[in-house]
Design a protein around this motif. Structure first.
Motif, PDB file in Angstrom:
ATOM      1  N   GLY A   1      43.848  31.490  43.149  1.00 40.88           N
ATOM      2  CA  GLY A   1      42.835  30.542  42.725  1.00 40.88           C
ATOM      3  C   GLY A   1      41.396  31.006  42.823  1.00 40.88           C
ATOM      4  N   TYR A   2      41.164  32.237  43.259  1.00 41.32           N
ATOM      5  CA  TYR A   2      39.798  32.763  43.322  1.00 41.32           C
ATOM      6  C   TYR A   2      39.403  33.311  41.953  1.00 41.32           C
ATOM      7  N   ASP A   3      38.163  33.097  41.578  1.00 41.35           N
ATOM      8  CA  ASP A   3      37.667  33.558  40.278  1.00 41.35           C
ATOM      9  C   ASP A   3      36.840  34.821  40.509  1.00 41.35           C
ATOM     10  N   ILE A   4      37.539  35.947  40.538  1.00 43.49           N
ATOM     11  CA  ILE A   4      36.916  37.235  40.865  1.00 43.49           C
ATOM     12  C   ILE A   4      36.874  38.096  39.611  1.00 43.49           C
ATOM     13  N   GLN A   5      35.735  38.713  39.362  1.00 43.95           N
ATOM     14  CA  GLN A   5      35.550  39.511  38.147  1.00 43.95           C
ATOM     15  C   GLN A   5      35.882  40.974  38.426  1.00 43.95           C
ATOM     16  N   PHE A   6      37.110  41.354  38.117  1.00 43.23           N
ATOM     17  CA  PHE A   6      37.551  42.730  38.397  1.00 43.23           C
ATOM     18  C   PHE A   6      36.736  43.788  37.659  1.00 43.23           C
ATOM     19  N   PRO A   7      36.440  43.628  36.350  1.00 43.84           N
ATOM     20  CA  PRO A   7      35.665  44.684  35.674  1.00 43.84           C
ATOM     21  C   PRO A   7      34.312  44.941  36.341  1.00 43.84           C
TER      22      PRO A   7
ATOM     23  N   HIS B   1      55.749  51.665  51.530  1.00 45.30           N
ATOM     24  CA  HIS B   1      54.451  51.429  52.161  1.00 45.30           C
ATOM     25  C   HIS B   1      53.777  50.161  51.670  1.00 45.30           C
ATOM     26  N   GLY B   2      54.251  49.610  50.563  1.00 44.58           N
ATOM     27  CA  GLY B   2      53.591  48.441  49.979  1.00 44.58           C
ATOM     28  C   GLY B   2      52.587  48.871  48.932  1.00 44.58           C
ATOM     29  N   GLY B   3      51.363  48.375  49.057  1.00 41.78           N
ATOM     30  CA  GLY B   3      50.330  48.698  48.084  1.00 41.78           C
ATOM     31  C   GLY B   3      49.359  49.746  48.593  1.00 41.78           C
ATOM     32  N   MET B   4      48.389  50.065  47.756  1.00 40.66           N
ATOM     33  CA  MET B   4      47.364  51.037  48.142  1.00 40.66           C
ATOM     34  C   MET B   4      46.607  50.567  49.378  1.00 40.66           C
ATOM     35  N   MET B   5      46.213  49.277  49.407  1.00 40.39           N
ATOM     36  CA  MET B   5      45.479  48.767  50.557  1.00 40.39           C
ATOM     37  C   MET B   5      46.340  48.739  51.813  1.00 40.39           C
ATOM     38  N   ASP B   6      47.646  48.567  51.666  1.00 43.30           N
ATOM     39  CA  ASP B   6      48.529  48.606  52.824  1.00 43.30           C
ATOM     40  C   ASP B   6      48.554  49.999  53.443  1.00 43.30           C
TER      41      ASP B   6
ATOM     42  N   TRP C   1      41.745  46.759  42.285  1.00 42.76           N
ATOM     43  CA  TRP C   1      42.621  46.022  41.370  1.00 42.76           C
ATOM     44  C   TRP C   1      43.636  45.188  42.147  1.00 42.76           C
ATOM     45  N   GLU C   2      44.249  45.778  43.161  1.00 45.12           N
ATOM     46  CA  GLU C   2      45.225  45.043  43.966  1.00 45.12           C
ATOM     47  C   GLU C   2      44.620  43.786  44.585  1.00 45.12           C
ATOM     48  N   VAL C   3      43.472  43.968  45.223  1.00 39.62           N
ATOM     49  CA  VAL C   3      42.850  42.864  45.944  1.00 39.62           C
ATOM     50  C   VAL C   3      42.414  41.764  44.985  1.00 39.62           C
ATOM     51  N   THR C   4      41.756  42.129  43.890  1.00 39.70           N
ATOM     52  CA  THR C   4      41.285  41.112  42.949  1.00 39.70           C
ATOM     53  C   THR C   4      42.457  40.409  42.266  1.00 39.70           C
ATOM     54  N   ARG C   5      43.529  41.132  42.022  1.00 42.72           N
ATOM     55  CA  ARG C   5      44.713  40.496  41.412  1.00 42.72           C
ATOM     56  C   ARG C   5      45.310  39.459  42.352  1.00 42.72           C
ATOM     57  N   ARG C   6      45.433  39.826  43.622  1.00 40.90           N
ATOM     58  CA  ARG C   6      45.980  38.877  44.600  1.00 40.90           C
ATOM     59  C   ARG C   6      45.065  37.669  44.787  1.00 40.90           C
ATOM     60  N   LEU C   7      43.770  37.907  44.788  1.00 41.74           N
ATOM     61  CA  LEU C   7      42.836  36.785  44.892  1.00 41.74           C
ATOM     62  C   LEU C   7      42.927  35.872  43.677  1.00 41.74           C
TER      63      LEU C   7
ATOM     64  N   PHE D   1      43.837  38.917  55.896  1.00 44.61           N
ATOM     65  CA  PHE D   1      43.635  38.703  54.458  1.00 44.61           C
ATOM     66  C   PHE D   1      44.953  38.284  53.809  1.00 44.61           C
ATOM     67  N   LYS D   2      46.024  39.009  54.112  1.00 42.08           N
ATOM     68  CA  LYS D   2      47.324  38.692  53.531  1.00 42.08           C
ATOM     69  C   LYS D   2      47.877  37.380  54.081  1.00 42.08           C
ATOM     70  N   ARG D   3      47.586  37.100  55.341  1.00 40.49           N
ATOM     71  CA  ARG D   3      48.044  35.843  55.926  1.00 40.49           C
ATOM     72  C   ARG D   3      47.351  34.657  55.240  1.00 40.49           C
ATOM     73  N   ASP D   4      46.061  34.789  54.959  1.00 45.18           N
ATOM     74  CA  ASP D   4      45.352  33.721  54.255  1.00 45.18           C
ATOM     75  C   ASP D   4      45.949  33.462  52.878  1.00 45.18           C
ATOM     76  N   LEU D   5      46.387  34.546  52.217  1.00 51.48           N
ATOM     77  CA  LEU D   5      46.947  34.406  50.876  1.00 51.48           C
ATOM     78  C   LEU D   5      48.460  34.204  50.884  1.00 51.48           C
ATOM     79  N   ASP D   6      49.064  34.251  52.082  1.00 51.87           N
ATOM     80  CA  ASP D   6      50.506  34.055  52.248  1.00 51.87           C
ATOM     81  C   ASP D   6      51.314  35.080  51.440  1.00 51.87           C
ATOM     82  N   ILE D   7      50.964  36.361  51.622  1.00 49.15           N
ATOM     83  CA  ILE D   7      51.692  37.447  50.971  1.00 49.15           C
ATOM     84  C   ILE D   7      52.093  38.474  52.020  1.00 49.15           C
ATOM     85  N   LYS D   8      53.116  39.268  51.715  1.00 48.33           N
ATOM     86  CA  LYS D   8      53.584  40.302  52.649  1.00 48.33           C
ATOM     87  C   LYS D   8      52.890  41.631  52.394  1.00 48.33           C
ATOM     88  N   ASP D   9      52.827  42.038  51.133  1.00 47.60           N
ATOM     89  CA  ASP D   9      52.201  43.299  50.745  1.00 47.60           C
ATOM     90  C   ASP D   9      51.194  43.034  49.637  1.00 47.60           C
ATOM     91  N   MET D  10      50.221  43.925  49.529  1.00 49.28           N
ATOM     92  CA  MET D  10      49.259  43.812  48.440  1.00 49.28           C
ATOM     93  C   MET D  10      49.923  44.040  47.085  1.00 49.28           C
TER      94      MET D  10
END
Length: 294
Positions: free
Chosen positions: A70-76, A269-274, A60-66, A253-262
């Motif tokens: 602008g990425y069209d990712i199907q979380f379900p 600790h940030g997010g689950m992926m962190d 959920w974290e990763v797909t939400r950030r994507l 991954f986070k650098r590409d999306l220009d974010i600090k934490d998931m």
């Protein structure tokens, strides 16, 4: 002549770098997470639900950030496919996990193809389908190997000991790298990917994890011959390398999306992926190595 007031005192090394987070909060939350993991090792059949929930939250974290970028990712679709991969590994082992992964790749690619229906031309299909498959590899596939650690057994060692060995080595890598990096870090390891990582921290991670790997090989896994001492050193060092590489992958991954934490899901600790970025590839290597020597 009087000596300076501080002469004769032992001076402890002072940190050269900032930790970047609130250490008391991170430690207290880390202790709570450790207690949760221990409880799931003690309670029968609790390990698989823990992994399934953690992988679902990470997906959920990763797909939400994507999606925010602008990425069209199907979380379900990714969630259902990932859960199928994890749960089918329980009765069918690696065969179930890898078979479900193959089907999940096909389902994910086709679902993205028709995401906007049959009459709308897919946009960025190759990009979005490719990163969806990457997410399946990165999270539920590696998580499935982590779940299957509970299924490894030998005459004298139960599944919790294999999981504990894996967790202790990865935690040792984190602690060794953190301490060495904060106190001695001077030479950047990969500044273009993760500026705060240093070669001193890398050395601390590998050495500390290798020592812990040897200890757990003898104590938890009950191998007491000299060959397994060396295997334990290699085991710990290998998991440390996987954990470091996993952390670098998430950093990029986070650098590409220009974010600090998931996300801000886990205070300090940030997010689950962190929190589990290094554990995921290390879990896969653990399953391979322990099956090879057990």
């Amino acid at each position: 002549m009087d000596s300076p007031p501080d002469s004769g005192r032992i001076r402890l090394p002072q940190p050269k770098n900032s930790a970047g987070r609130s250490l008391p909060v991170a430690i207290s939350v880390g202790v709570g997470l450790g207690a949760l993991v221990i409880a799931c090792l003690v309670i029968p059949y609790a390990w698989y639900p823990l992994i399934a929930v953690a992988m679902g939250l990470a997906t959920w974290e990763v797909t939400r950030r994507l999606g925010e970028n602008g990425y069209d990712i199907q979380f379900p679709v990714l969630l259902l496919c990932g859960q199928a991969m994890i749960w089918l590994s329980w009765p069918f082992g690696a065969t179930g996990l890898l078979s479900a992964f193959g089907v999940s790749v096909l389902v994910t690619v086709v679902a993205r193809l028709f995401h906007h229906g049959r009459t709308v031309k897919p946009e960025n299909w190759l990009r979005d389908a490719g990163i969806s498959v990457f997410v399946l590899c990165w999270i539920p596939l590696c998580g499935g190997f982590g779940a299957m650690l509970s299924l490894i057994s030998s005459d004298e060692v139960s599944g919790w000991a294999f999981i504990g060995s894996f967790m202790l080595c990865v935690v040792a890598s984190d602690v060794g790298g953190y301490a060495s990096g904060v106190f001695f870090g001077s030479h950047p390891m990969a500044p273009a990917i993760s500026p705060k990582k240093s070669w001193e921290g890398f050395a601390g991670s590998v050495v500390f994890a290798a020592v812990v790997g040897m200890v757990v090989m003898v104590t938890l896994l009950k191998y007491d011959d000299p060959v397994h001492y060396l295997l334990g050193l290699g085991f710990g060092a290998g998991l440390s390398l996987c954990a470091i590489l996993g952390d670098l992958v998430e950093s990029q991954f986070k650098r590409d999306l220009d974010i600090k934490d998931m996300s801000a899901m886990i205070p300090g600790h940030g997010g689950m992926m962190d929190r589990i970025d290094g554990m995921l590839p290390a879990a896969m290597l653990t399953w391979v190595m322990l099956n090879a020597i057990s």
